[in-house]
Scaffold this motif. Sequence first.
Motif, PDB file in Angstrom:
ATOM      1  N   GLY A   1       0.375  -0.933  -0.158  1.00 20.11           N
ATOM      2  CA  GLY A   1       0.548   0.014  -0.115  1.00 20.11           C
ATOM      3  C   GLY A   1       0.769   1.487   0.390  1.00 20.11           C
ATOM      4  O   GLY A   1       0.332   1.923   0.010  1.00 20.11           O
ATOM      5  N   LEU A   2       1.854   0.895  -1.029  1.00 17.25           N
ATOM      6  CA  LEU A   2       2.655   2.289  -0.355  1.00 17.25           C
ATOM      7  C   LEU A   2       3.042   2.896  -1.969  1.00 17.25           C
ATOM      8  O   LEU A   2       2.434   2.306  -2.813  1.00 17.25           O
ATOM      9  N   ASP A   3       2.832   4.594  -1.867  1.00 16.85           N
ATOM     10  CA  ASP A   3       3.625   5.218  -3.067  1.00 16.85           C
ATOM     11  C   ASP A   3       4.661   5.073  -3.892  1.00 16.85           C
ATOM     12  O   ASP A   3       4.820   4.923  -4.798  1.00 16.85           O
ATOM     13  N   VAL A   4       5.577   4.736  -2.991  1.00 20.28           N
ATOM     14  CA  VAL A   4       6.997   5.350  -3.520  1.00 20.28           C
ATOM     15  C   VAL A   4       7.744   4.424  -2.955  1.00 20.28           C
ATOM     16  O   VAL A   4       7.974   4.250  -1.625  1.00 20.28           O
ATOM     17  N   ILE A   5       8.986   3.292  -3.541  1.00 17.49           N
ATOM     18  CA  ILE A   5      10.001   2.490  -2.140  1.00 17.49           C
ATOM     19  C   ILE A   5      10.879   2.850  -2.807  1.00 17.49           C
ATOM     20  O   ILE A   5      11.632   2.481  -4.174  1.00 17.49           O
ATOM     21  N   PHE A   6      12.146   3.169  -1.971  1.00 15.43           N
ATOM     22  CA  PHE A   6      13.767   3.055  -2.213  1.00 15.43           C
ATOM     23  C   PHE A   6      13.662   2.111  -1.322  1.00 15.43           C
ATOM     24  O   PHE A   6      13.815   1.577  -0.627  1.00 15.43           O
ATOM     25  N   ILE A   7      14.760   1.087  -2.487  1.00 12.04           N
ATOM     26  CA  ILE A   7      15.222  -0.128  -2.099  1.00 12.04           C
ATOM     27  C   ILE A   7      16.412  -0.500  -2.329  1.00 12.04           C
ATOM     28  O   ILE A   7      17.347   0.145  -3.054  1.00 12.04           O
ATOM     29  N   GLY A   8      17.260   0.180  -0.826  1.00  9.07           N
ATOM     30  CA  GLY A   8      18.909  -0.218  -0.770  1.00  9.07           C
ATOM     31  C   GLY A   8      18.863  -1.121   0.369  1.00  9.07           C
ATOM     32  O   GLY A   8      20.196  -1.446   0.818  1.00  9.07           O
TER      33      GLY A   8
ATOM     34  N   ILE B   1      19.005  -8.382  -4.760  1.00  9.13           N
ATOM     35  CA  ILE B   1      17.892  -8.208  -5.562  1.00  9.13           C
ATOM     36  C   ILE B   1      17.164  -7.958  -6.415  1.00  9.13           C
ATOM     37  O   ILE B   1      15.250  -7.814  -6.763  1.00  9.13           O
ATOM     38  N   GLY B   2      17.135  -9.360  -7.184  1.00 11.53           N
ATOM     39  CA  GLY B   2      15.791 -10.211  -8.010  1.00 11.53           C
ATOM     40  C   GLY B   2      14.607 -10.984  -6.659  1.00 11.53           C
ATOM     41  O   GLY B   2      13.674 -11.194  -6.325  1.00 11.53           O
ATOM     42  N   GLU B   3      15.593 -11.551  -5.185  1.00 12.28           N
ATOM     43  CA  GLU B   3      15.077 -11.530  -4.332  1.00 12.28           C
ATOM     44  C   GLU B   3      14.187 -10.752  -3.830  1.00 12.28           C
ATOM     45  O   GLU B   3      12.258 -10.943  -3.793  1.00 12.28           O
ATOM     46  N   THR B   4      14.010  -9.512  -3.815  1.00 14.39           N
ATOM     47  CA  THR B   4      13.591  -8.236  -3.514  1.00 14.39           C
ATOM     48  C   THR B   4      12.533  -7.987  -4.088  1.00 14.39           C
ATOM     49  O   THR B   4      11.412  -7.820  -3.853  1.00 14.39           O
ATOM     50  N   SER B   5      12.901  -7.999  -5.047  1.00 17.26           N
ATOM     51  CA  SER B   5      12.322  -7.171  -6.347  1.00 17.26           C
ATOM     52  C   SER B   5      11.006  -8.361  -6.653  1.00 17.26           C
ATOM     53  O   SER B   5       9.780  -8.182  -7.020  1.00 17.26           O
ATOM     54  N   LEU B   6      11.086  -9.719  -6.343  1.00 20.91           N
ATOM     55  CA  LEU B   6       9.926 -11.173  -6.780  1.00 20.91           C
ATOM     56  C   LEU B   6       8.723 -10.726  -5.188  1.00 20.91           C
ATOM     57  O   LEU B   6       8.405 -11.104  -5.114  1.00 20.91           O
TER      58      LEU B   6
ATOM     59  N   THR C   1      12.249  -7.965 -12.774  1.00 16.77           N
ATOM     60  CA  THR C   1      11.408  -9.094 -11.655  1.00 16.77           C
ATOM     61  C   THR C   1      10.295  -8.794 -11.161  1.00 16.77           C
ATOM     62  O   THR C   1       9.391  -9.892 -10.809  1.00 16.77           O
ATOM     63  N   THR C   2       9.903  -7.511 -11.376  1.00 15.74           N
ATOM     64  CA  THR C   2       8.755  -6.782 -10.839  1.00 15.74           C
ATOM     65  C   THR C   2       7.897  -6.734 -12.116  1.00 15.74           C
ATOM     66  O   THR C   2       6.938  -7.584 -11.064  1.00 15.74           O
ATOM     67  N   GLY C   3       8.083  -6.426 -13.099  1.00 12.50           N
ATOM     68  CA  GLY C   3       7.455  -6.907 -14.277  1.00 12.50           C
ATOM     69  C   GLY C   3       6.424  -5.498 -14.231  1.00 12.50           C
ATOM     70  O   GLY C   3       5.106  -5.380 -14.954  1.00 12.50           O
ATOM     71  N   PHE C   4       6.646  -4.469 -13.572  1.00 12.15           N
ATOM     72  CA  PHE C   4       6.112  -3.176 -12.991  1.00 12.15           C
ATOM     73  C   PHE C   4       6.005  -2.144 -14.611  1.00 12.15           C
ATOM     74  O   PHE C   4       7.481  -2.773 -15.592  1.00 12.15           O
ATOM     75  N   PRO C   5       5.301  -1.667 -14.416  1.00 15.99           N
ATOM     76  CA  PRO C   5       5.111  -0.282 -15.755  1.00 15.99           C
ATOM     77  C   PRO C   5       7.624   0.254 -15.836  1.00 15.99           C
ATOM     78  O   PRO C   5       7.703   0.577 -14.845  1.00 15.99           O
ATOM     79  N   LYS C   6       7.922   0.721 -16.951  1.00 19.11           N
ATOM     80  CA  LYS C   6       9.158   0.713 -17.172  1.00 19.11           C
ATOM     81  C   LYS C   6       9.140   2.330 -16.453  1.00 19.11           C
ATOM     82  O   LYS C   6       9.968   3.045 -16.073  1.00 19.11           O
ATOM     83  N   LYS C   7       7.772   2.763 -16.423  1.00 18.70           N
ATOM     84  CA  LYS C   7       8.352   4.740 -16.074  1.00 18.70           C
ATOM     85  C   LYS C   7       7.738   4.452 -14.647  1.00 18.70           C
ATOM     86  O   LYS C   7       8.760   5.080 -13.702  1.00 18.70           O
TER      87      LYS C   7
END
Length: 350
Positions: free
Chosen positions: A88-95, A117-122, A156-162
């Motif tokens: 339910g978040l709007d934006v995520i910083f992945i560190g 990062i692949g595991e986190t993105s999944l 990995t996420t399959g999210f839109p590129k934008k």
Amino acid sequence: MEFEPLTECRFIEKVKERDKVGVWGFGNVSRDVVLTLVTEGLGKEIIFYGRPKEGYPNRAGAWIEDLKANTVRRPRMMGTNKIEDMAGLDVIFIGVGVPRKKGQSRRDLLQMNARVIGETSLEIRRLYEGCSATDIPLLIYMGNPVTVMTWVGYKTTGFPKKNVMGQAGNLDSRRICHAISQELGLSGTDMRGIVFGEHGDSMVASPRYFSVGGVPLDVLARAEGMDPKRIEDVIENAKKGGTHFVNETGQSASAGPARAACDMLRCMIRGEPEVQPVIAIIEKEYGLLKKDDGLDSMSFGVPAKIGPEGVEKIYEIPVEDISEQMERSASIIKEDTKIASELLKEKFGI
């Protein structure tokens, strides 16, 4: 006094904000990102996730409680060890990711961090499966080699590129701006610049794409009577700023990267788009992907408009004078992308 009744409801268009912010990973950069968000008043809600560690089940929770105790003005904050709290978040910083050590290049971390990062993105993908396009968060990656890791996150996420981008350009351009301002005897606060390509040895930076007080750097350098070769040398040395930091301290930088990431986050959180150097997912832009590359996309540092919709536009500006350097940088990124692609197929079936 009589007023004519309105025939239709009138609204003042509200700026879209993304003020529910997640920070994923308990590393130094992530902690500095949280601290910067709080001190600058960015975000109405911040969720900080740290994976449980043996003997330390909720490090992020303890860290946030200590921050709350020492912060007068603060948003709603929670530190957690539960992945489901990151929904339910709007934006995520992945560190997440293994940081560089002395003697290592960013590329040395490729296979190790592609797995992390692949595991986190999944995990992020599972959290947001079934969500509408408007409910999918924006993602900012910052694990090295971040240019390729951004692509790993995208695939990995399959999210839109934008929705998927990486932070490096702000950090690199600021290091260059600082070095040049020192050379010119200026504060550097009114200096801006754009870098292209890889966050690494093949990064492309030219005086043509830097300015001081609105004056192009190459023009100002001529007015100062500086040898153009000297400016190029300063830029080349500044490009190695991250390596210099690792060699001097034995660890990766955190304050600078966090500050640079928060400049991106600010545009999204407050709904105030800006043009910044961003690692974005490209396909046809700049003609860098060729038919025989065997890739349908890649990540590359470019100037882009970023805001509440993510990467809202990639600017294709004239680059004839640096086209060979951009091709070289792209070839290195493509080589690493193919390695990462094979790993994703082998480990995750992607």
